[in-house]
Design a protein around this motif. Structure first.
Motif, short mmCIF file in Angstrom:
data_model
loop_
_atom_site.label_atom_id
_atom_site.label_comp_id
_atom_site.label_asym_id
_atom_site.label_seq_id
_atom_site.Cartn_x
_atom_site.Cartn_y
_atom_site.Cartn_z
N LEU A 146 -26.37 70.67 2.38
CA LEU A 146 -24.42 69.67 3.39
C LEU A 146 -23.75 71.04 1.69
O LEU A 146 -23.17 70.91 2.36
N ILE A 147 -24.06 70.55 0.83
CA ILE A 147 -23.34 70.75 -0.80
C ILE A 147 -23.60 73.14 -0.46
O ILE A 147 -22.32 73.41 -0.22
N ALA A 148 -24.41 73.49 -0.57
CA ALA A 148 -24.45 74.63 -0.19
C ALA A 148 -23.38 75.23 1.03
O ALA A 148 -22.85 76.01 1.22
N ILE A 185 -29.10 71.13 7.32
CA ILE A 185 -27.23 70.96 8.20
C ILE A 185 -27.17 72.19 7.95
O ILE A 185 -26.95 72.38 7.02
N VAL A 239 -34.43 79.23 -1.88
CA VAL A 239 -34.77 79.81 -2.94
C VAL A 239 -34.50 79.07 -4.31
O VAL A 239 -35.23 78.57 -5.02
N LEU A 240 -33.42 78.74 -4.00
CA LEU A 240 -32.55 77.98 -5.33
C LEU A 240 -32.40 76.92 -5.43
O LEU A 240 -32.50 75.98 -6.55
N GLY A 241 -32.67 75.32 -4.19
CA GLY A 241 -33.10 74.15 -3.63
C GLY A 241 -31.82 73.75 -3.89
O GLY A 241 -31.66 72.89 -4.05
N PHE A 242 -30.41 74.00 -3.66
CA PHE A 242 -29.49 73.31 -3.39
C PHE A 242 -29.48 72.27 -1.66
O PHE A 242 -30.17 72.76 -1.34
N PRO A 243 -28.94 70.59 -2.14
CA PRO A 243 -28.97 70.33 -0.93
C PRO A 243 -28.36 71.54 0.58
O PRO A 243 -26.85 72.05 0.04
N LEU A 268 -29.69 80.16 -0.63
CA LEU A 268 -29.08 78.79 -1.93
C LEU A 268 -29.96 77.22 -1.20
O LEU A 268 -30.48 76.89 -2.56
#
Lengths: 366, 329
Positions: free
Chosen positions: A155-157, A99, A149-153, A146
């Motif tokens: 929604l948060i990113a 999202i 590559v870095l694996g942030f959810p 984010l």
């Protein structure tokens, strides 16, 4: 890199209407069609809406005529909304709760960058247009980096980058819009064009920005290898990984493309307002929320892997013409209130419908 | 699975405070020291009281939001819920001359009902909570604007002053609203850690289907957490009305993002199954400190959200790193 088919973007509604076993009665068949073919349902709703508004118009309940000219003029708000809904579709399709809450902020920030280029630094139109689109893509690429590559959810990113972008947009010009002469001249980009055959005038950006975007996105998801990979990753990430697909790469590109489309929406918005406003995409509830609403209403499943361009476009048209009708029915500020109500009801109803349709689809395939 | 077992199988050295909370305490201490050294008005009673009083509503809603997010849910409608409660209570205070206790009761009732609607949609509709609560965000905002009737509520009496940020809202220099927030957080902490139904929240967040098969009443738990979040939003609305005055039509907008930021900075995983209320209290305090710092340093106010965004990224990023290390062990 991606093999492109030569076929024209034909009618997208006929793709899976004919599939499936022959049901017993015509009524049940209609019900099943409306439940499983979102485009058919939306077209029906659209027809009902227009017919109903016509009746209200005849009966003298409206503040102004709800005619072809009014509906064509309402396309002005249709263009940015539809472009952003297509951006959301790409991101949501890529799965794993994809999202993008930052599209509104990207519209604000890219619009300010475009305003600086044209209005403050005096760049010519075309280089600044290209630079603005590249800028939007870069903002989307930050989200993609984010998330993929870095694996942030996501929604948060995108919540965080949305905060950051909207703040930068406000700070960049001390919370004031850029509306110097060159920026005001951009209004030509979005003037009304007269059509032959007695058709009402239509906003220019409908042809110069929206149509190319819609066709390109349709080609991208339906006729390229990337499109198939996008659906594959969104449907089942593990299977896609075993099929040697670069899951991160696909998801990264989906977010970058969302940034690119937000850049297009930003340029349109600047032209429309004849000024680069630092809160263009974030004022009030912002643009992200309506864009997500339209994507979900258009049949894009929030779990990823399900969704079509045709559905999103018809959903955007439905929302825009409904909003335009509401403005004619209610006087003063009540109209914008009832638009909130309509958006909320549509969103909840379409989500519940998506859930029912998805559950039935799973039961059938089991 | 692991999400359910984790609190029982902690490393023996780790107590109530570990991981993200320890980092947060460090960051807040660092920020306060730096601010104390660079701005001489930072360590004044009025400034600290001001920070705590502004942080209190975010913390109160955050207590409920933590429980919601631990179940792998989210509630973005809290800002609109607060708007509905604020306009109803403010009008009743002004026109109906409501006393303190009935006003708070009314706020809790309205907030609880709105939260229960969210819970019913999420629990029985079995649809993704972010989309549903985006829908109710619009619906509740419509309800609030409809009650406002096109103009703000002015001249609200100070009946709810004891919960506000003014002088009558403090005992021994501490704002009541913040003490209330801490007490609620402590209650929720104990519930989620030591009561079976509270522990079920972690199980639902870890794997709702597995939890259901293990005998957890998933629908009932979901109904409860969303209803409690609505209740707390009602309470937070009372704190926002506080000393009275004006309730604008934009009341509560953007609240959901602040609350979610506080919860996420506090180390609660947005994917569910992990997180504590203590982290949320500290996360809210960090957000409040940053807001106050930007004002005190006379930087443009718009920079606040940039810093909040960066803090979210850093907090979640460090949590991701720790999670990765934990898995590779």
């Amino acid at each position: 890199m991606m093999p492109q088919s030569t076929s024209e973007p034909a009618d997208t509604t006929t793709r899976d209407g004919a599939a499936g076993a022959r049901p017993p009665s015509p009524l049940a068949r209609l019900g099943r069609l409306l439940l499983h073919d979102r485009v058919a349902l939306l077209v029906l709703l659209l027809a009902v809406l227009v017919a109903w508004m016509k009746v209200l118009d005849r009966g003298g309940y409206l503040l102004g005529p709800y005619d072809a000219a009014y509906m064509a003029a309402a396309l002005e708000s249709f263009v940015p909304l539809c472009i952003l809904a297509l951006a959301e579709m790409l991101v949501i399709l890529s799965g794993r709760g994809g999202i993008d809450l930052s599209v509104g902020a990207m519209v604000s920030l890219t619009g300010m960058a475009f305003g600086f280029m044209v209005g403050e630094w005096g760049w010519p139109l075309w280089p600044s247009l290209v630079a603005a689109l590249a800028f939007g893509t870069a903002l989307g690429a930050v989200n993609g980096f984010l998330v993929a590559v870095l694996g942030f959810p996501s929604l948060i990113a995108t919540l965080a980058t949305g905060y950051a972008y909207s703040s930068l947009a406000l700070v960049s010009h001390d919370n004031a819009p850029i509306s110097t002469k060159p920026v005001q001249d951009l209004h030509d980009l979005t003037s009304m064009v007269r059509l032959p055959l007695g058709l009402p005038p239509v906003p220019r950006q409908f042809f110069t920005f929206l149509l190319p975007c819609a066709v390109l996105v349709w080609l991208l998801v339906n006729r390229t290898a990337f499109g198939r990979r996008l659906y594959a990753v969104g449907t089942n990430e593990t299977a896609a990984r075993y099929a040697a697909l670069s899951v991160g790469g696909v998801r990264f590109r989906a977010f970058a493309l969302a940034g690119l489309l937000s850049g297009v929406a930003a340029v349109v918005t600047v032209g429309q307002f004849a000024s680069a406003r630092p809160d263009a995409g974030t004022v009030g509830n912002g643009m992200a929320l309506p864009a997500i609403t339209i994507a979900v209403l258009g049949g894009v499943a929030i779990t990823g892997g399900v969704g079509r361009v045709g559905g999103v476009i018809v959903a955007a048209l439905l929302v825009v013409w409904l909003n335009a009708g509401i403005l004619l029915y209610f006087e003063g500020s009540a109209g914008s209130r009832y638009q909130l109500l309509a958006l909320g009801v549509l969103l909840i109803a379409s989500t519940l419908l998506n859930a029912v349709a998805g559950r039935r689809r799973r039961r059938r395939t089991r | 699975m692991t999400a359910l077992a984790r609190p029982w199988t902690r490393r023996p050295a780790a107590g109530a405070i570990e991981g993200q909370e320890a980092v947060l305490i460090g960051v807040i201490a660092l920020l306060w020291t730096a601010l104390g050294l660079s701005v001489d008005t930072f360590f004044t009673a009025s400034n600290l009281q001001n920070i705590l009083a502004t942080v209190a509503p975010v913390t109160i809603v955050g207590v409920g939001m933590t429980a919601v997010i631990v179940t792998a849910g989210i509630d973005v409608s809290v800002g609109s819920t607060m708007a509905v409660v604020m306009v109803i209570v403010a009008q009743q205070l002004r026109d109906g001359g409501l006393a303190f206790a009935p006003a708070v009761g009314l706020a809790l009732l309205v907030g609880g009902v709105l939260g229960l609607i969210n819970g019913a949609l999420v629990g029985y509709g079995r649809v993704h909570p972010i989309i549903i609560t985006f829908g109710t965000l619009n619906l509740y905002r419509f309800v609030a604007l409809q009650i406002f009737g096109g103009r703000e509520v002015a001249g609200v009496p100070g009946t709810l002053g004891p919960l506000g940020g003014g002088a009558e809202g403090r005992t021994f220099g501490l704002p009541h609203s913040w003490l209330l927030a801490v007490a609620l957080a402590a209650l929720m902490w104990a519930y989620m850690r030591h009561v079976p139904t509270g522990r079920h929240l972690y199980a639902i967040g870890g794997d709702a289907e597995a939890a259901r098969l293990a005998g957890v009443r998933v629908t009932r738990r979901l109904l409860t957490v969303y209803a409690v979040t609505g209740l707390l939003a009602g309470l937070a609305a009372c704190c926002m009305i506080g000393g009275g005055g004006l309730v604008a039509q934009s009341a509560g907008t953007g609240m959901e993002l602040q609350v979610i930021a506080a919860v996420v900075i506090g180390g609660t995983s947005i994917q569910g199954g992990r997180g504590t209320v203590l982290g949320t209290v500290l996360g809210a305090l960090l957000v409040g400190t940053v807001t106050s710092a930007v004002t005190l340093l006379s930087w443009p106010n718009e920079l606040t959200s940039l810093f909040i965004g960066v803090f979210i990224l850093v907090a979640v990023g460090s949590d991701l790193l720790r999670e990765r290390r934990r898995r590779s062990l």
